[in-house]
Design an enzyme around this catalytic site. Structure first.
Site, short mmCIF file in Angstrom:
data_model
loop_
_atom_site.label_atom_id
_atom_site.label_comp_id
_atom_site.label_asym_id
_atom_site.label_seq_id
_atom_site.Cartn_x
_atom_site.Cartn_y
_atom_site.Cartn_z
N GLY A 16 0.85 -1.18 0.00
CA GLY A 16 0.00 0.00 0.00
C GLY A 16 0.89 1.23 0.00
O GLY A 16 2.10 1.11 0.09
N MET A 18 2.40 5.05 1.38
CA MET A 18 2.81 5.54 2.69
C MET A 18 1.57 5.96 3.47
O MET A 18 0.59 6.42 2.89
CB MET A 18 3.75 6.75 2.54
CG MET A 18 5.20 6.34 2.36
SD MET A 18 6.27 7.76 2.13
CE MET A 18 6.43 8.32 3.83
N PHE A 19 1.61 5.78 4.77
CA PHE A 19 0.54 6.13 5.71
C PHE A 19 -0.65 5.18 5.65
O PHE A 19 -1.70 5.47 6.22
CB PHE A 19 0.03 7.58 5.50
CG PHE A 19 1.12 8.61 5.53
CD1 PHE A 19 1.70 9.00 6.73
CD2 PHE A 19 1.60 9.18 4.36
CE1 PHE A 19 2.71 9.95 6.76
CE2 PHE A 19 2.61 10.13 4.38
CZ PHE A 19 3.16 10.52 5.58
N SER A 20 -0.53 4.06 4.93
CA SER A 20 -1.69 3.15 4.83
C SER A 20 -1.75 2.19 6.01
O SER A 20 -2.72 1.42 6.13
CB SER A 20 -1.65 2.39 3.50
OG SER A 20 -0.50 1.56 3.43
N ASP A 89 10.31 -5.18 7.13
CA ASP A 89 9.63 -3.90 6.85
C ASP A 89 10.33 -3.21 5.67
O ASP A 89 11.53 -3.41 5.46
CB ASP A 89 9.71 -3.02 8.10
CG ASP A 89 8.64 -1.91 8.12
OD1 ASP A 89 7.66 -2.02 7.35
OD2 ASP A 89 8.79 -0.96 8.91
N GLU A 90 9.61 -2.39 4.92
CA GLU A 90 10.20 -1.60 3.82
C GLU A 90 10.92 -2.47 2.79
O GLU A 90 12.05 -2.16 2.37
CB GLU A 90 11.16 -0.53 4.37
CG GLU A 90 10.56 0.38 5.44
CD GLU A 90 9.77 1.57 4.88
OE1 GLU A 90 9.52 1.61 3.65
OE2 GLU A 90 9.39 2.43 5.68
N GLN A 92 10.69 -2.79 -0.27
CA GLN A 92 11.03 -2.18 -1.57
C GLN A 92 12.47 -1.69 -1.63
O GLN A 92 12.99 -1.45 -2.70
CB GLN A 92 10.05 -1.04 -1.91
CG GLN A 92 10.29 0.27 -1.18
CD GLN A 92 9.68 0.31 0.22
OE1 GLN A 92 9.05 -0.64 0.65
NE2 GLN A 92 9.86 1.40 0.93
N CYS A 178 -5.53 10.04 -3.35
CA CYS A 178 -6.37 9.11 -4.13
C CYS A 178 -6.01 9.25 -5.61
O CYS A 178 -5.24 10.13 -5.98
CB CYS A 178 -7.85 9.42 -3.92
SG CYS A 178 -8.38 10.92 -4.74
N CYS A 181 -6.72 12.82 -7.02
CA CYS A 181 -5.90 13.95 -6.53
C CYS A 181 -4.40 13.74 -6.76
O CYS A 181 -3.62 14.67 -6.58
CB CYS A 181 -6.16 14.18 -5.04
SG CYS A 181 -7.87 14.59 -4.67
P1 ADP Z 1 2.92 2.85 6.54
O1 ADP Z 1 3.85 1.84 7.17
O2 ADP Z 1 2.00 2.24 5.52
O3 ADP Z 1 3.62 4.09 6.03
P2 ADP Z 1 2.15 3.39 9.27
O4 ADP Z 1 1.73 2.09 9.88
O5 ADP Z 1 3.56 3.86 9.58
O6 ADP Z 1 1.93 3.35 7.70
O7 ADP Z 1 1.21 4.59 9.73
C1 ADP Z 1 -0.20 4.51 9.67
C2 ADP Z 1 -0.77 5.65 10.55
O8 ADP Z 1 -0.44 6.89 9.95
C3 ADP Z 1 -2.26 5.68 10.68
O9 ADP Z 1 -2.75 4.82 11.67
C4 ADP Z 1 -2.50 7.16 11.08
O10 ADP Z 1 -2.34 7.31 12.47
C5 ADP Z 1 -1.35 7.88 10.42
N1 ADP Z 1 -1.69 8.70 9.23
C6 ADP Z 1 -1.15 9.91 8.93
N2 ADP Z 1 -1.62 10.38 7.76
C7 ADP Z 1 -2.50 9.47 7.29
C8 ADP Z 1 -3.32 9.39 6.11
N3 ADP Z 1 -3.33 10.35 5.17
N4 ADP Z 1 -4.11 8.29 5.96
C9 ADP Z 1 -4.11 7.34 6.89
N5 ADP Z 1 -3.36 7.35 8.02
C10 ADP Z 1 -2.55 8.40 8.23
ZN ZN Z 2 -8.38 12.70 -3.26
#
Ligand code: ADP
Ligand code: ZN
Length: 202
Positions: A16, A18-20, A89-90, A92, A178, A181
């Protein structure tokens, strides 16, 4: 994964933008394995030092100690024979060797859980994650929330001027967008704007 008989290994992949919540999900799965008293080892590439020198840290602040590696092959050197669950983790950032390394560990009977970005800042497949998805037993695709409109976000928008594939950073350098955007050309446009501004000053 359920109904697994004997000590058969397998590969789980979580992808997914970043931030997912990929790191959160990895930490959740590994914590549960530890509660089940399984032997767990966790690895992440040395390139990602966004919050701490070692340890998986999610954007929401969850943390789990991990071993730093430079390449996927380093994992094979560091993994112990008695380890039952391997978290990575990470993915990629670990190169093409990741496929072989994960396959070897799964063949040895280990449960291998890998997270990583499946697309880059241009929205292109980010190897080796797409190929890893193809050989995995179980795959999970997570979405973030688009910071512009609130819809489910599949993309990692780069906000800084750079065409490099790997530019490590979090706060302010990337955001979730999305498909409507997402502006894949934004990073390239910023480079052009920078050149024009420099030319105007000289
Ligand atoms: P990833 O490893 O996919 O980058 P993380 O597990 O580090 O994601 O972080 C997920 C957390 O980031 C969410 O639970 C939320 O607290 C925070 N977050 C910040 N910005 C967003 C966003 N735009 N959409 C969803 N979560 C976000
Ligand atoms: Zn959007």
């Amino acid at each position: 994964m359920d109904i697994v008989k004997g000590n058969m290994g397998w590969i789980e992949v979580v992808v997914g933008p970043m931030f997912s919540g990929k790191s959160e999900e990895l930490i959740r799965r590994l914590r549960r394995a530890e509660i089940a008293r399984q032997r767990v080892q966790i690895f992440k590439p040395i390139i990602d030092q966004r919050y701490s020198t070692n340890g998986i840290v999610s954007h929401s602040g969850l943390e789990l100690a991990s071993d730093l590696v430079r390449t996927a092959e380093d994992i094979l050197v560091k993994v112990e024979p008695r380890t039952e669950v391997v978290g990575i983790d990470e993915g990629q950032f670990l190169g093409e060797g990741l496929l072989d390394v994960c396959t070897k560990m799964a063949d040895l009977g280990k449960r291998v859980i890998v997270t990583g970005l499946d697309t880059d800042f241009m929205g292109r497949p980010f190897e080796p994650m797409p190929r890893l998805l193809a050989i995995a037993e179980e795959i999970t695709k997570l979405l973030a929330i688009c910071v512009r409109c609130g819809n489910p976000a599949v993309h990692t928008q780069r906000l800084v001027a750079s065409e490099e594939l790997i530019v490590v950073g979090a706060g302010g350098m990337y955001e979730a967008r999305c498909r409507r955007c997402f502006e894949p050309q934004l990073a390239t446009q910023k480079i052009e704007e920078g050149k024009k501004a420099a030319a105007a000053h000289s």
